[in-house]
Scaffold this active site. Structure first.
Site, PDB file in Angstrom:
ATOM      1  N   ASP A   1       0.840  -1.186   0.000  1.00 41.77           N
ATOM      2  CA  ASP A   1       0.000   0.000   0.000  1.00 41.77           C
ATOM      3  C   ASP A   1       0.882   1.245   0.000  1.00 41.77           C
ATOM      4  O   ASP A   1       1.751   1.422   0.864  1.00 41.77           O
ATOM      5  CB  ASP A   1      -0.902  -0.006   1.227  1.00 41.77           C
ATOM      6  CG  ASP A   1      -1.887   1.147   1.233  1.00 41.77           C
ATOM      7  OD1 ASP A   1      -1.475   2.267   1.574  1.00 41.77           O
ATOM      8  OD2 ASP A   1      -3.065   0.915   0.896  1.00 41.77           O
ATOM      9  N   ARG A   2       0.668   2.113  -0.991  1.00 42.06           N
ATOM     10  CA  ARG A   2       1.524   3.274  -1.159  1.00 42.06           C
ATOM     11  C   ARG A   2       1.397   4.270  -0.008  1.00 42.06           C
ATOM     12  O   ARG A   2       2.397   4.827   0.453  1.00 42.06           O
ATOM     13  CB  ARG A   2       1.205   3.979  -2.491  1.00 42.06           C
ATOM     14  CG  ARG A   2       1.786   3.309  -3.724  1.00 42.06           C
ATOM     15  CD  ARG A   2       1.259   1.912  -3.967  1.00 42.06           C
ATOM     16  NE  ARG A   2      -0.212   1.916  -4.132  1.00 42.06           N
ATOM     17  CZ  ARG A   2      -0.984   0.825  -4.031  1.00 42.06           C
ATOM     18  NH1 ARG A   2      -0.442  -0.348  -3.728  1.00 42.06           N
ATOM     19  NH2 ARG A   2      -2.285   0.893  -4.207  1.00 42.06           N
ATOM     20  N   THR A   3       0.185   4.504   0.461  1.00 44.56           N
ATOM     21  CA  THR A   3       0.000   5.428   1.579  1.00 44.56           C
ATOM     22  C   THR A   3       0.721   4.919   2.824  1.00 44.56           C
ATOM     23  O   THR A   3       1.399   5.678   3.525  1.00 44.56           O
ATOM     24  CB  THR A   3      -1.497   5.625   1.872  1.00 44.56           C
ATOM     25  OG1 THR A   3      -2.098   6.339   0.780  1.00 44.56           O
ATOM     26  CG2 THR A   3      -1.708   6.430   3.148  1.00 44.56           C
TER      27      THR A   3
ATOM     28  N   CYS B   1      -1.758   5.378 -10.723  1.00 41.19           N
ATOM     29  CA  CYS B   1      -1.822   5.499  -9.261  1.00 41.19           C
ATOM     30  C   CYS B   1      -1.089   6.781  -8.891  1.00 41.19           C
ATOM     31  O   CYS B   1       0.137   6.869  -9.055  1.00 41.19           O
ATOM     32  CB  CYS B   1      -1.162   4.305  -8.576  1.00 41.19           C
ATOM     33  SG  CYS B   1      -0.972   4.506  -6.782  1.00 41.19           S
ATOM     34  N   ASN B   2      -1.835   7.766  -8.424  1.00 39.13           N
ATOM     35  CA  ASN B   2      -1.225   9.049  -8.071  1.00 39.13           C
ATOM     36  C   ASN B   2      -0.211   8.928  -6.948  1.00 39.13           C
ATOM     37  O   ASN B   2       0.882   9.494  -7.023  1.00 39.13           O
ATOM     38  CB  ASN B   2      -2.316  10.038  -7.646  1.00 39.13           C
ATOM     39  CG  ASN B   2      -3.164  10.526  -8.797  1.00 39.13           C
ATOM     40  OD1 ASN B   2      -2.887  11.556  -9.387  1.00 39.13           O
ATOM     41  ND2 ASN B   2      -4.217   9.783  -9.109  1.00 39.13           N
ATOM     42  N   THR B   3      -0.553   8.177  -5.908  1.00 37.90           N
ATOM     43  CA  THR B   3       0.312   8.104  -4.727  1.00 37.90           C
ATOM     44  C   THR B   3       1.676   7.530  -5.066  1.00 37.90           C
ATOM     45  O   THR B   3       2.696   7.963  -4.520  1.00 37.90           O
ATOM     46  CB  THR B   3      -0.357   7.262  -3.620  1.00 37.90           C
ATOM     47  OG1 THR B   3      -1.705   7.684  -3.443  1.00 37.90           O
ATOM     48  CG2 THR B   3       0.385   7.418  -2.303  1.00 37.90           C
TER      49      THR B   3
ATOM     50  N   THR C   1      -5.235  10.583  -1.492  1.00 40.71           N
ATOM     51  CA  THR C   1      -4.968   9.804  -0.283  1.00 40.71           C
ATOM     52  C   THR C   1      -4.105  10.607   0.685  1.00 40.71           C
ATOM     53  O   THR C   1      -3.437  11.570   0.300  1.00 40.71           O
ATOM     54  CB  THR C   1      -4.224   8.498  -0.615  1.00 40.71           C
ATOM     55  OG1 THR C   1      -2.934   8.835  -1.161  1.00 40.71           O
ATOM     56  CG2 THR C   1      -5.003   7.637  -1.592  1.00 40.71           C
TER      57      THR C   1
ATOM     58  N   LYS D   1     -12.560   0.819  -2.726  1.00 37.76           N
ATOM     59  CA  LYS D   1     -11.679  -0.348  -2.798  1.00 37.76           C
ATOM     60  C   LYS D   1     -12.369  -1.589  -2.222  1.00 37.76           C
ATOM     61  O   LYS D   1     -12.117  -2.708  -2.673  1.00 37.76           O
ATOM     62  CB  LYS D   1     -10.376  -0.082  -2.029  1.00 37.76           C
ATOM     63  CG  LYS D   1      -9.399   0.853  -2.734  1.00 37.76           C
ATOM     64  CD  LYS D   1      -8.153   1.045  -1.894  1.00 37.76           C
ATOM     65  CE  LYS D   1      -7.127   1.960  -2.554  1.00 37.76           C
ATOM     66  NZ  LYS D   1      -6.471   1.343  -3.721  1.00 37.76           N
TER      67      LYS D   1
ATOM     68  N   CYS E   1      -6.720  10.646  -7.196  1.00 40.86           N
ATOM     69  CA  CYS E   1      -6.680   9.235  -6.796  1.00 40.86           C
ATOM     70  C   CYS E   1      -7.510   8.485  -7.823  1.00 40.86           C
ATOM     71  O   CYS E   1      -8.641   8.893  -8.125  1.00 40.86           O
ATOM     72  CB  CYS E   1      -7.248   9.046  -5.391  1.00 40.86           C
ATOM     73  SG  CYS E   1      -7.327   7.303  -4.894  1.00 40.86           S
TER      74      CYS E   1
END
Length: 234
Positions: free
Chosen positions: A49-51, A85-87, A129, A168, A198
């Site tokens: 998970d990027r966040t 995916c922006n993050t 996010t 999600k 996002c």
């Protein structure tokens, strides 16, 4: 113009990746199968998970996991890579350093569109996010292009996160919540537009009236992917 093969590193999330592919197909000017873009899609859903990795300062975990994907794309002979995916773009420089294939920078391209549409000094509200907001990736790019970036307060940011992670989990009826947040940025905070930063937010339908004031990063990436693949956007 030469037809070029497009590489897509997806799975962040899987539904957003499928919507991204659909939009490429829908917006490529084509009259037959052979007029469409050849795409190599790696739906790498098990990427960390990027966040989480950004907030935990553990980016190496994500980069180690995604590095083999660039070898795959090089072996497949793609000309450009899109990562919907922006993050993940917090790691853009690190990822670009892993491959000689140009990675389309959806953050930079989105802010260029806003600068062209609304001009320098305009204000854009960021819907993203926690990882994207905390990373400052949009803030830094906005400063370079003379865009004022508005980041929501904690309560609104939690609303945005709830909308993203509900999607999600399979919730499909978040349109009213997203519309409400966008209208708040426009009416209460004086933003000229809202950035849908996002890809889950990009999948949630909003009214035409609201959409007119949204800069959708996924749509920007779709257009750039089509044009760089030698096709016409329509």
């Amino acid at each position: 113009m030469e037809n070029k093969r497009l590489g897509i590193i997806g799975g962040m999330g899987p539904k957003a990746t499928s919507v991204f592919m659909d939009r490429i197909i829908d917006h490529t000017v084509a009259e037959r199968d052979q007029d469409h873009i050849d795409m190599l899609v790696l739906n790498h859903a098990t990427l960390p998970d990027r966040t989480e990795v950004i907030l935990e300062n553990d980016g190496r975990k994500f980069l180690t996991a995604i590095e083999p994907d660039f070898r795959f794309m090089e072996h497949a002979g793609v000309s450009h890579i899109a990562i919907p995916c922006n993050t993940s773009h917090y790691f853009y420089d690190d990822m670009q350093g892993m491959t000689t294939i140009p990675i389309i920078n959806m953050v930079e391209e989105t802010l260029k569109v806003i600068a062209e549409r609304y001009g320098k000094g305009s204000q854009a509200g960021l819907l993203a996010t926690n990882g994207t907001v905390r990373s400052g990736v949009y803030r830094k790019a906005a400063e370079r292009l003379g865009i004022r970036l508005y980041e929501p307060d904690a309560s609104v940011q939690q609303q945005v996160m709830d909308i993203i992670y509900d999607f999600k989990k399979g919730k499909k009826d978040s349109s009213a919540e997203l519309e409400s947040v966008v209208r708040q940025l426009l009416d209460r905070e004086g933003c000229d537009c809202a950035i849908l930063a996002c890809t889950e937010l990009s999948c949630i339908p909003v009214s035409e009236e609201t959409a007119a004031y949204c800069a959708d990063a996924m749509d920007v990436l779709v257009r750039k992917s089509i044009e760089l693949s030698g096709k016409r956007f329509g």
